[in-house]
Scaffold this active site. Structure first.
Site, PDB file in Angstrom:
ATOM      1  CG  HIS A 267      -1.845  14.159 -54.060  1.00 48.35           C
ATOM      2  ND1 HIS A 267      -2.492  14.276 -55.272  1.00 48.35           N
ATOM      3  CD2 HIS A 267      -2.805  13.912 -53.143  1.00 48.35           C
ATOM      4  CE1 HIS A 267      -3.789  14.108 -55.091  1.00 48.35           C
ATOM      5  NE2 HIS A 267      -4.008  13.885 -53.805  1.00 48.35           N
TER       6      HIS A 267
ATOM      7  CG  ASP B 129      -4.621  14.699 -58.657  1.00 48.29           C
ATOM      8  OD1 ASP B 129      -4.767  13.837 -59.547  1.00 48.29           O
ATOM      9  OD2 ASP B 129      -5.487  14.952 -57.806  1.00 48.29           O
ATOM     10  CE  LYS B 130       0.093  20.327 -57.224  1.00 46.16           C
ATOM     11  NZ  LYS B 130       0.271  21.200 -58.367  1.00 46.16           N
TER      12      LYS B 130
ATOM     13  CD  GLU C 268      -3.282  18.442 -70.136  1.00 45.55           C
ATOM     14  OE1 GLU C 268      -3.224  18.310 -68.896  1.00 45.55           O
ATOM     15  OE2 GLU C 268      -3.471  19.531 -70.691  1.00 45.55           O
TER      16      GLU C 268
ATOM     17  CD  GLU D  56      -2.678  19.817 -77.636  1.00 48.62           C
ATOM     18  OE1 GLU D  56      -3.100  18.646 -77.658  1.00 48.62           O
ATOM     19  OE2 GLU D  56      -3.102  20.665 -76.840  1.00 48.62           O
TER      20      GLU D  56
ATOM     21  CE  LYS E 263      -5.735  15.396 -50.176  1.00 44.19           C
ATOM     22  NZ  LYS E 263      -7.068  14.876 -50.630  1.00 44.19           N
TER      23      LYS E 263
ATOM     24  CG  PHE F 173      -1.881   6.958 -46.041  1.00 40.84           C
ATOM     25  CD1 PHE F 173      -2.028   6.343 -47.283  1.00 40.84           C
ATOM     26  CD2 PHE F 173      -1.741   8.340 -46.013  1.00 40.84           C
ATOM     27  CE1 PHE F 173      -2.027   7.090 -48.463  1.00 40.84           C
ATOM     28  CE2 PHE F 173      -1.734   9.092 -47.173  1.00 40.84           C
ATOM     29  CZ  PHE F 173      -1.880   8.470 -48.403  1.00 40.84           C
TER      30      PHE F 173
ATOM     31  CG  ASP G 194      -6.847   8.572 -56.053  1.00 43.81           C
ATOM     32  OD1 ASP G 194      -7.544   8.169 -57.007  1.00 43.81           O
ATOM     33  OD2 ASP G 194      -7.063   9.653 -55.469  1.00 43.81           O
ATOM     34  CB  ALA G 195      -5.775   7.352 -61.311  1.00 48.98           C
TER      35      ALA G 195
ATOM     36  NE  ARG H  32      -7.524  14.161 -60.598  1.00 46.48           N
ATOM     37  CZ  ARG H  32      -7.866  12.874 -60.470  1.00 46.48           C
ATOM     38  NH1 ARG H  32      -9.013  12.447 -60.965  1.00 46.48           N
ATOM     39  NH2 ARG H  32      -7.061  12.029 -59.854  1.00 46.48           N
ATOM     40  CE  LYS H  33      -5.535  17.273 -55.048  1.00 48.16           C
ATOM     41  NZ  LYS H  33      -6.474  16.559 -55.930  1.00 48.16           N
TER      42      LYS H  33
ATOM     43  CE  LYS I  44      -3.550  24.192 -69.685  1.00 48.32           C
ATOM     44  NZ  LYS I  44      -4.765  24.879 -69.181  1.00 48.32           N
TER      45      LYS I  44
ATOM     46  CE  LYS J  23      -0.774  25.535 -74.947  1.00 49.63           C
ATOM     47  NZ  LYS J  23       0.357  25.975 -75.788  1.00 49.63           N
TER      48      LYS J  23
ATOM     49  CG  ASP K 110      -4.946  28.436 -69.683  1.00 49.64           C
ATOM     50  OD1 ASP K 110      -3.857  28.648 -70.224  1.00 49.64           O
ATOM     51  OD2 ASP K 110      -5.647  27.447 -69.935  1.00 49.64           O
TER      52      ASP K 110
END
Length: 418
Positions: free
Chosen positions: A15, A17-18, A43, A56, A167, A232, A240-241, A246-247, A267, A271, A273
């Site tokens: 996918h 995003d993955k 990123e 960074e 998915k 598909f 799709d970008a 985003r997941k 990260k 960090k 989070d």
């Protein structure tokens, strides 16, 4: 009897995003493998014919971003000609730059003592329940298992028409808070142009859905939606970008528990989070395993540059065992043993140094990496491994260990006898 439906989704390694998450974490692994003190925030963007890294870092490592990105794409399966995104022909660009000294000084020496400070402000949540043997909610657990099976079939070539983007979605019916049946299954997968929709649906049902999902949860009333739109062929970054982070609901508990909002991939361990989300999952899972509650959510919050959390909270959703309260369980959390570093210094519970040291986050057990960037220890873990099929619910990760159960039981007994 109270009845409800709950749905969670997962996505495949391919996918968009993955893909971005895996490239970001593979870059992090490469930095940490050479320099365990690396500070990284990487990123990734993927789109037709392009992988773009940005962010960074502060590291002594030398990492070749092109090699990493192409290796990840090959491993996922983007090797087929004519699908608009191929590992060896796409452009790979890097816009990574040096980390701000203002941020780094707060992390390397906290405002309240000489310990590691939190890399940012924010709140994080960890969750566990008894719905599955992994202490994960049933909908997200089985949605991940469907995508893991998809990845296995891609890698083995068993279904040669499979392509990387896919998915899944699983809807469970709950009765009085317990998952009792699967009401609906949705699975869409990218495919080669030469397979009919009818054949695809039959093979996905046989080789993925029926292979993975327990028969006891399925019935004649279960709905199946396999490639519901039919064709598909165009998928992945060509269709799709994709972007890192985003997941975040796929990465955690499928919506069953709250989320602090911070993404994980790319990260480093300072960090919070990321690292505190791992630590709170570790604590919540051990609380449930120790028998203090059927369901448990642990929340923690931080101020940037400060090592001590500003709050610790426990929510058991009314499932705590008789004689216990959420406050009393939270007090057990606060009394967990400090981490003692190599200099003999003690770091209190849920400070960054406690998390990093207790879970050994600076040196994943899959290190050193081999020449292809894969774990040299096949039983070890790397950050890239977290970036597909969920960060929780797999025993290879240290935050999934049940090694706090005995201490929690002792603390609980002492509290009851006080």
């Amino acid at each position: 009897m109270e009845q409800k439906l709950f749905t969670s989704e997962s996505v495949s390694k391919g996918h968009p995003d993955k893909i971005a998450d895996q490239v970001s974490d593979a870059f992090l692994d490469a930095c940490l493998a050479q320099d365990p003190k690396s500070k990284v925030a990487c990123e990734t963007l993927v789109t037709t014919g392009l992988v773009q890294l940005a962010g960074e870092l502060h590291t002594e490592a030398y990492v070749h971003a092109q090699d990493i990105a192409r290796r990840v794409l090959r491993d996922i399966g983007y090797v087929h000609e004519g699908i608009g995104f191929e590992a060896d022909s796409c452009a790979v660009l890097s816009s990574l730059h040096r980390q701000s000294a203002d941020i780094r000084q707060g992390v390397e020496e906290s405002a309240d003592d000489s310990a590691t400070g939190a890399g940012d402000q924010g709140m994080m949540f960890g969750y566990a329940c008894k719905e599955t043997d992994t202490y994960m909610p049933a909908p997200i657990h089985w949605a991940h298992r469907l995508m893991a099976r998809h990845a296995d079939l891609m890698k083995s070539g068993t279904l040669s028409w499979l392509r990387p983007d896919a998915k899944s979605q699983v809807t469970f019916r709950y009765e009085d808070g317990k998952p009792v049946a699967i009401d609906a299954v949705v699975l869409s997968t990218q495919h080669a142009d030469d397979i009919s929709t009818e054949d695809l649906r039959a093979q996905v049902k046989e080789h993925i859905i029926d292979y993975v999902l327990p028969a006891g949860f399925l019935s004649s009333e279960t709905q199946y939606h396999i490639n519901p739109t039919g064709r598909f062929v165009i998928g992945g970054p060509h269709g799709d970008a994709g972007l890192t982070g985003r997941k975040i609901i796929v990465d955690t508990y499928g919506g069953m528990a709250r989320h602090g909002g911070g993404a994980f991939s790319g990260k480093d361990y300072t960090k919070v989070d990321r690292s505190a989300a791992y630590a709170t999952r570790w604590i919540a899972k051990n609380i449930v395993a120790a028998g203090l509650a059927e369901r448990c959510e642990v929340q923690v919050a931080y101020a940037i540059g400060v090592s001590q959390p500003v709050s610790i909270r426990v929510d058991t959703f009314g499932t705590e065992c008789e004689g216990w309260s959420e406050d009393s369980i939270a007090n057990c959390v606060r009394k967990l043993s400090p981490f003692v570093d190599e200099k003999g210094k003690e770091h209190p519970v849920l400070t960054p140094d406690w998390i990093i040291g207790s879970l050994n986050l600076s040196q994943p057990t899959g290190f050193p990496l081999d020449s292809n960037g894969a774990p040299s220890n096949p039983d070890g873990w790397t950050y890239q491994m977290t970036a597909a099929h969920g960060h929780f619910g797999r025993d290879c990760f240290p935050w999934e260990k049940l090694d706090l159960v005995e201490e929690i039981e002792v603390l609980a007994s002492a509290s009851q006898n006080a």
